[in-house]
Design an enzyme around this catalytic site. Structure first.
Site, PDB file in Angstrom:
ATOM      1  N   VAL A   1       9.125   4.634  12.288  1.00  0.00           N
ATOM      2  CA  VAL A   1       8.406   5.808  12.800  1.00  0.00           C
ATOM      3  C   VAL A   1       7.884   5.472  14.186  1.00  0.00           C
ATOM      4  CG1 VAL A   1       6.413   7.321  12.480  1.00  0.00           C
ATOM      5  CG2 VAL A   1       7.833   6.679  10.518  1.00  0.00           C
TER       6      VAL A   1
ATOM      7  N   ALA B   1       0.827  -1.206   0.000  1.00  0.00           N
ATOM      8  CA  ALA B   1       0.000   0.000   0.000  1.00  0.00           C
ATOM      9  C   ALA B   1       0.861   1.256   0.000  1.00  0.00           C
ATOM     10  CB  ALA B   1      -0.937   0.001   1.207  1.00  0.00           C
TER      11      ALA B   1
ATOM     12  N   CYS C   1       2.535 -12.860   0.571  1.00  0.00           N
ATOM     13  CA  CYS C   1       1.765 -14.056   0.218  1.00  0.00           C
ATOM     14  C   CYS C   1       2.654 -15.155  -0.354  1.00  0.00           C
ATOM     15  CB  CYS C   1       0.678 -13.702  -0.795  1.00  0.00           C
ATOM     16  SG  CYS C   1      -0.534 -12.502  -0.200  1.00  0.00           S
TER      17      CYS C   1
ATOM     18  N   SER D   1       8.280  -3.377  -1.035  1.00  0.00           N
ATOM     19  CA  SER D   1       7.457  -3.860  -2.153  1.00  0.00           C
ATOM     20  C   SER D   1       7.636  -5.352  -2.398  1.00  0.00           C
ATOM     21  CB  SER D   1       7.790  -3.083  -3.439  1.00  0.00           C
ATOM     22  OG  SER D   1       7.519  -1.711  -3.289  1.00  0.00           O
TER      23      SER D   1
END
Length: 469
Positions: free
Chosen positions: A94, A24, A57, A53
């Site tokens: 973060v 995402a 799966c 990226s």
């Protein structure tokens, strides 16, 4: 100058900050870059892991040896993203989102150094985390969750070093089932401990039973209706067994396949809105509700179920990539929406294909829907054509309207992707009666004259007309 002060000022370059470097997050960054050049939009992306990226799966197939090279699971490397003017910072976590100040606090994982980075627009794509049971031994060496490439590499390293050949998989969802097969392929004796009555709780129990039989056919020992109470360790501190209330199962390695939860620790601390399943709540544009310049997508959000009309959490790369495309478009001042999902998923155990879309029986009951069911057995090809294989199709339809509610398919080659017919029908809001007239492709090598999904639709329509389930 604090970049947030530049909002809306002509001629200034905005900064888009992305938290999370997988599907995402990097889809959003890439789409925003396609639509706006570096002279208009600065993009900074933070990823705490070593990779970006990648296909989570695909990890079970890498562990099992079907995929031989880890890098085959990486769709785009950090260098490729940086070459497109995306400031991607790996091994940087973060730690805090300051919504009022329009900034994030990041920490370099290697050095421990921390710093603040202001943003004009923010994308939260923090993904999901494997559920680790709160019990003794859950963090012992030899116990593995599998969510990232780092997790997969750690498991492979353990499998390579471990002398024993006994593995226990805790949980029998998609990851648990796929990892059980991967471990069998690596020559391990595999036991799956599952607290449900049958594997694959995403299916109704009658369909899960078919998966159970296939797993046992592979040599996997299935232990259903069993709750793991603790993980036992030896004198060296490593895992030696998994315990339930009734038994102990020896283990040289344990894989947790219990499922995942949205990773929304940062969002919760920042006061952003979360749903009943712990995921961030967004509007159709994937904008976090109540926050004009913050978007969220991927496994950390809840999405609208188009069949039940309720929010749900589904961790799938297909959704995450679509979320990213929508977010990147909107963050670059375009317009795009993500309307929702119908809950389609497909998997396999050896050559048994497992697919579902829409609602299970308990989902329909929870939504207050009255329904009928129809279960049929058919073949993937014309019965007289060589190598025709059987499949079982279960269909749910709303009693009052005849609207399709859900489909589950378990069978051999050619079974799994047939669920896509039902996914389209669900999205279109079709009735089972309407489905019986669908003009599907036919030739003996591909399908019987009546495709199995249409046979199930005919049976469901008959049940509706008879007023029986």
């Amino acid at each position: 100058m604090n970049m947030s002060a530049a909002r809306g000022v002509p001629g200034t370059r905005e900064r888009l900050v992305v938290i999370g470097g997988d599907a995402a997050g990097m889809s959003a960054a890439s789409q925003a870059r396609r639509l706006k050049g570096a002279d208009e939009l600065e993009i900074v992306a933070f990823e705490r892991g070593h990779f970006t990226s990648f296909s989570a799966c695909g990890i079970p197939y890498w562990v099992g040896g079907d995929v031989t090279d880890r890098d085959e699971l990486i769709a785009r490397t950090a260098e490729e993203h940086r070459a497109r003017d995306i400031d991607l910072r790996l091994r940087t976590e973060v730690m805090e989102i300051d919504v009022a100040g329009g900034r994030v606090r990041a920490r370099d994982v290697e050095s421990g150094d921390e710093y603040w980075t202001p943003y004009d627009k923010l994308v939260i794509a923090t993904g999901a985390r494997p559920i680790r049971p709160d019990m003794p031994g859950a963090d012992a060496p030899g116990v593995h969750g599998v969510q990232t490439l780092d997790d997969g590499q750690a498991l492979i390293d353990t499998l390579t070093r471990t002398r024993g050949r006994r593995a226990v998989v805790v949980g029998a969802g998609y990851i648990g089932v796929e990892m059980a097969e991967a471990l069998i392929n690596r020559g391990y004796e595999v036991t799956v401990v599952n607290r449900g009555s049958e594997p694959m709780s995403t299916l109704d129990a009658d369909m899960g039973r078919l998966v159970h039989e296939a797993m046992e056919g592979l040599g996997i020992t299935m232990v259903n209706d069993a709750e793991v109470t603790k993980i036992l360790t030896g004198e060296d501190g490593r895992v030696r067994a998994v315990a339930t209330e009734d038994a102990e199962y020896p283990a040289d390695v344990v894989v947790l396949g219990i499922g995942v939860r949205p990773e929304t620790t940062l969002a919760r601390a920042a006061g952003l809105p979360l749903g009943d399943h712990g995921g961030l709540l967004t509007d159709l544009a994937m904008r976090v509700r109540g926050h004009e310049n913050i978007w969220a997508g991927g496994d950390c959000v809840e999405v609208l179920d188009l069949v039940s009309g309720r929010e749900r959490h589904i961790a799938l790369g297909t959704h995450a990539n679509k979320h990213g495309q929508v977010i990147g478009t909107n963050a670059a001042d375009g317009y795009a929406t993500f309307p929702g999902v119908v809950g389609t998923a497909v998997s396999k155990v050896c050559d048994l294909e497992i697919a579902r879309t829409g609602l299970r029986e308990k989902d329909a009951r929870r939504a207050g829907l009255q329904y009928v069911t129809a279960t049929i057995e058919s073949t993937s090809r014309a019965g007289y054509y060589p190598n025709a294989s059987t499949m079982t199709v279960k269909m749910l339809a709303e009693r009052r309207t005849g609207r399709l509610l859900g489909v589950q398919i378990v069978g051999r080659e050619g079974a799994g992707k047939r669920v896509d017919i039902a996914a389209v029908a669900l999205t279109a809001g079709m009735t089972v009666e309407q489905m019986t007239s669908l003009d599907l492709g036919y030739a003996p090598p591909f399908s019987p004259v009546w495709d199995p999904v249409l046979v199930a639709a005919r049976r469901a329509a008959k049940a509706l007309n008879a007023g029986t389930s």
